[in-house]
Design a protein around this motif. Structure first.
Motif, PDB file in Angstrom:
ATOM      1  N   LEU A  34       0.833  -1.202   0.000  1.00  0.00           N
ATOM      2  CA  LEU A  34       0.000   0.000   0.000  1.00  0.00           C
ATOM      3  C   LEU A  34       0.875   1.261   0.000  1.00  0.00           C
ATOM      4  CD1 LEU A  34      -2.703   1.508   0.225  1.00  0.00           C
ATOM      5  CD2 LEU A  34      -2.591   1.199   2.699  1.00  0.00           C
ATOM      6  N   LEU A  35       1.912   1.276   0.839  1.00  0.00           N
ATOM      7  CA  LEU A  35       2.819   2.435   0.887  1.00  0.00           C
ATOM      8  C   LEU A  35       3.484   2.670  -0.468  1.00  0.00           C
ATOM      9  CD1 LEU A  35       4.674   2.198   4.323  1.00  0.00           C
ATOM     10  CD2 LEU A  35       3.278   4.089   3.520  1.00  0.00           C
ATOM     11  N   LYS A  36       3.912   1.597  -1.139  1.00  0.00           N
ATOM     12  CA  LYS A  36       4.563   1.725  -2.448  1.00  0.00           C
ATOM     13  C   LYS A  36       3.618   2.319  -3.487  1.00  0.00           C
ATOM     14  CE  LYS A  36       8.091  -1.912  -2.154  1.00  0.00           C
ATOM     15  NZ  LYS A  36       8.490  -3.248  -2.645  1.00  0.00           N
ATOM     16  N   LEU A  37       2.363   1.848  -3.497  1.00  0.00           N
ATOM     17  CA  LEU A  37       1.380   2.338  -4.475  1.00  0.00           C
ATOM     18  C   LEU A  37       1.020   3.798  -4.210  1.00  0.00           C
ATOM     19  CD1 LEU A  37      -0.923  -0.817  -4.725  1.00  0.00           C
ATOM     20  CD2 LEU A  37       0.475   0.125  -6.562  1.00  0.00           C
ATOM     21  N   GLN A  56      -4.416   4.897 -14.144  1.00  0.00           N
ATOM     22  CA  GLN A  56      -3.847   3.533 -14.084  1.00  0.00           C
ATOM     23  C   GLN A  56      -3.393   3.191 -12.663  1.00  0.00           C
ATOM     24  OE1 GLN A  56      -0.709   3.579 -17.003  1.00  0.00           O
ATOM     25  NE2 GLN A  56      -2.094   3.169 -18.732  1.00  0.00           N
ATOM     26  N   ILE A  57      -2.792   4.177 -11.980  1.00  0.00           N
ATOM     27  CA  ILE A  57      -2.348   3.944 -10.592  1.00  0.00           C
ATOM     28  C   ILE A  57      -3.562   3.770  -9.677  1.00  0.00           C
ATOM     29  CG2 ILE A  57      -1.002   4.858  -8.656  1.00  0.00           C
ATOM     30  CD1 ILE A  57       0.584   6.499 -10.781  1.00  0.00           C
ATOM     31  N   SER A  64      -5.626  -4.153  -6.110  1.00  0.00           N
ATOM     32  CA  SER A  64      -4.585  -4.784  -5.302  1.00  0.00           C
ATOM     33  C   SER A  64      -5.202  -5.613  -4.165  1.00  0.00           C
ATOM     34  CB  SER A  64      -3.666  -3.713  -4.715  1.00  0.00           C
ATOM     35  OG  SER A  64      -2.927  -4.217  -3.639  1.00  0.00           O
ATOM     36  N   PHE A  65      -4.726  -6.844  -4.014  1.00  0.00           N
ATOM     37  CA  PHE A  65      -5.181  -7.702  -2.920  1.00  0.00           C
ATOM     38  C   PHE A  65      -4.876  -7.056  -1.573  1.00  0.00           C
ATOM     39  CE2 PHE A  65      -4.253 -10.828   0.342  1.00  0.00           C
ATOM     40  CZ  PHE A  65      -5.336 -11.683   0.281  1.00  0.00           C
ATOM     41  N   LEU A 104     -15.398  -6.597  -3.090  1.00  0.00           N
ATOM     42  CA  LEU A 104     -14.610  -5.470  -3.614  1.00  0.00           C
ATOM     43  C   LEU A 104     -13.909  -5.847  -4.922  1.00  0.00           C
ATOM     44  CD1 LEU A 104     -12.909  -4.007  -0.399  1.00  0.00           C
ATOM     45  CD2 LEU A 104     -14.649  -2.890  -1.790  1.00  0.00           C
ATOM     46  N   LYS A 105     -13.439  -7.106  -5.008  1.00  0.00           N
ATOM     47  CA  LYS A 105     -12.734  -7.567  -6.207  1.00  0.00           C
ATOM     48  C   LYS A 105     -13.658  -7.562  -7.436  1.00  0.00           C
ATOM     49  CE  LYS A 105     -10.254 -11.609  -7.968  1.00  0.00           C
ATOM     50  NZ  LYS A 105      -9.838 -13.017  -7.671  1.00  0.00           N
TER      51      LYS A 105
END
Length: 582
Positions: A34-37, A56-57, A64-65, A104-105
């Motif tokens: 999460l921090l990276k994204l 896109q981000i 993201s799972f 959510l998926k």
């Protein structure tokens, strides 16, 4: 609910491990991803990359799972996790949480629809009026939390530097420190404009929000136009953002962002904002009047208006209220007429307002009446969270005189509680008090060493001693453009500040505070930040069932979810290793 229960039954235990998939999630890896994204989104916004790249981000975060797992964990472990919306659903078991992950998926955000919001009314602090609160369904809260991972990055990139409400690394105590510095210095900013906005959450225009939110407009429209159900009746929502949703404070901050730059167009005006509570410091009345006109122009396109009756100009000598505190310059003859003090006539003190003190006294009194015939330990269990919570917010500024008076009030009311409980006691008052009060000689800060205590399951329970709680003033963050919690270069700066503030959080007992200090304010399992948003527990590194002890070197502080996951894994391993009976 029947359909929900049928869908939940699909998600069963893993046959290989005997554990539910929810219990096998690697939370440390989730936090890192999460921090990276979010850092990736921050860099894209800073470099002003195209909308296509930013979108896109957004999609990377939504699919993201790790982000979905953290969103579900956040809504199920916070204080509202056991409060249902209009559909009555709660995600308490692992199967429910995994169902939320799948929901959510499979969500198609372009056709996403939101359930109506359940309306409840809660009493306002120190008022007979009631505040409307909107409770979305657990599904919609999970969706809002997931989208808030995105929206909060946008909000921080465009936030006002002197905005202290509902932001990472900022709080009310920092706002008060900033006010103290600007009113107690020699800058002659002795006039304060206190602005009251009429029902900011309830009256902001939907059109302005939809046009200015940098995320999927269909999702925003779904939240805003969901409608309200109150006493079984459905009503449409055409204005405002319902209070109670995880994303509501972020939206309101985005609505108010930019007001600071407008105010600073007037020379010598310094704005301070906490959500929709704004004050302006200045030297003259004319400067404040000019600032007020600019604020009105700023609020007009957003559909917000100022409450003229409650908007006032005050002098620091007379004092003013802000965020539950009373701020005033008190006369001090030793400072008057001396060099270096300018127009100062005394010392600026910040302390809890009389209404705040009255409120805590009423709560304590009500609890002693409610538990008049209860065991002392039961009363202590009820009083401790109330006293700790109030003191954790108000132990700033001129706290010492307040805590001593409050400590005496608590002793007096508990003395009355003991006397009423034992009206026919004939052994003498000293003998009676010894049953409920014990001396603690380690206290050196004041003369009173008596502490109220009770026995619960063979263990002593002590009442929180408000007079032992130390002053906790927080310095403000730097006002640089790069001071952003999503900027990778500033992670260490925010982590260091977060550790120091968490360790001083007196809502945790002394044992937990010691462990927090040792662990630098982080969970020992997932390395996530420990704060008030999720319950924490003390974990035995080597379980007692495996021969572990209660010694300090075998204890650590972890999130409730992490603790449950570790315990389930250990139990399963013991079951596998345990020899079967023939």
């Amino acid at each position: 609910m029947k359909t929900f229960n049928k869908q939940v039954k699909k998600f069963k235990l893993n046959k290989n491990t005997g554990l539910h998939p929810w219990k096998q999630i690697n939370w440390m890896a989730c936090n890192i991803e999460l921090l990276k994204l979010q850092a990736k989104l921050y860099n894209a916004l800073k470099l002003e990359q195209s909308k296509v790249i930013i979108k896109q981000i957004h999609n990377e975060i939504l699919t993201s799972f790790s982000c979905r797992a953290l969103a579900i964990r956040k809504v199920t472990t916070n204080n509202g996790g056991k409060t249902a919306g209009v559909d009555g659903q709660l995600w308490l078991r692992d199967e429910h949480k995994w169902y939320g992950m799948e929901w959510l998926k499979n969500q198609k955000w372009n056709i996403y629809k939101c359930e109506p919001i359940k309306r409840v009314y809660i009493p306002k602090n120190n008022s007979s009026e009631k505040r409307p609160l909107g409770i979305p369904t657990i599904k919609d809260r999970a969706a809002q939390t997931l989208w808030n991972f995105i929206l909060d990055v946008h909000q921080e990139c465009h936030a006002d530097p002197r905005s202290f409400g509902f932001r990472i690394g900022r709080n009310a105590k920092q706002a008060l420190t900033f006010i103290h510095k600007n009113t107690s210095g020699t800058q002659q900013k002795r006039l304060i404009l206190s602005i009251d906005i009429k029902k900011a959450y309830d009256t902001v225009l939907h059109k302005w929000i939809i046009d200015n939110m940098p995320i999927n407009t269909n999702v925003v429209k779904a939240w805003l136009s969901a409608g309200i159900i109150y006493k079984g009746k459905h009503s449409k929502t055409t204005l405002g953002v319902p209070q109670g949703g995880p994303i509501s404070p972020t939206i309101l901050n985005m609505v108010m962002n930019g007001v600071e730059s407008e105010i600073r167009k007037v020379k010598f005006c310094t704005p301070i904002r906490f959500a929709d509570d704004i004050i302006v410091l200045a030297r003259t009345n004319e400067q404040l009047k000019n600032a007020l006109e600019l604020i009105k122009k700023f609020l007009e396109p957003r559909g917000l208006t100022i409450n003229e009756n409650k908007t006032v100009i005050a002098n620091i000598e007379n004092g003013f209220k802000y965020l539950g505190y009373w701020i005033r310059e008190y006369a001090d003859v030793t400072r008057q007429g001396k060099k270096g003090y300018g127009d100062k006539k005394g010392i600026v003190l910040i302390k809890p307002s009389s209404e705040a003190i009255k409120s805590i006294k009423q709560k304590i009194k009500a609890l002693t009446k409610k538990y008049a015939n209860a065991n002392a330990a039961i009363l202590i269990k009820q009083l401790n969270p109330v006293i700790r919570g109030w003191a954790n917010y108000f132990n700033s500024g001129a706290w010492t005189s307040v805590k001593n008076k409050l400590g005496y009030y608590i002793w007096k009311i508990l003395y009355k509680w003991v006397r009423k409980k034992h009206r026919n006691f004939k052994g003498g008052i000293r003998k009676l008090l010894k049953k409920y009060f014990m001396r603690i000689q380690r206290r050196k800060t004041y003369s009173n060493s008596w502490t109220f205590y009770g026995i619960h399951m063979g263990k002593q329970l002590l009442l929180v001693d408000v007079q032992e709680i130390l002053v906790n003033n927080e310095n403000t963050l730097k006002f640089d453009n790069d001071i952003n919690p999503y900027n990778p270069d500033k992670y260490e700066y925010f982590m260091t500040r977060n550790r120091s503030s968490i360790v001083k959080n007196i809502e945790y007992n002394k044992q937990k505070q010691e462990l927090l200090k040792k662990q630098n304010g982080l969970c020992a399992i997932c390395t996530g930040i420990i704060d008030n948003s999720e319950k924490v527990e003390i974990d035995h590194i080597v379980a007692k069932a495996d021969g572990g002890t209660d010694k300090k070197n075998n204890l650590r502080l972890v999130h409730l979810t992490c603790h449950q996951q570790k315990t389930a894994t250990e139990r399963r391993q013991r079951a596998i290793l345990r020899p079967r009976k023939k």
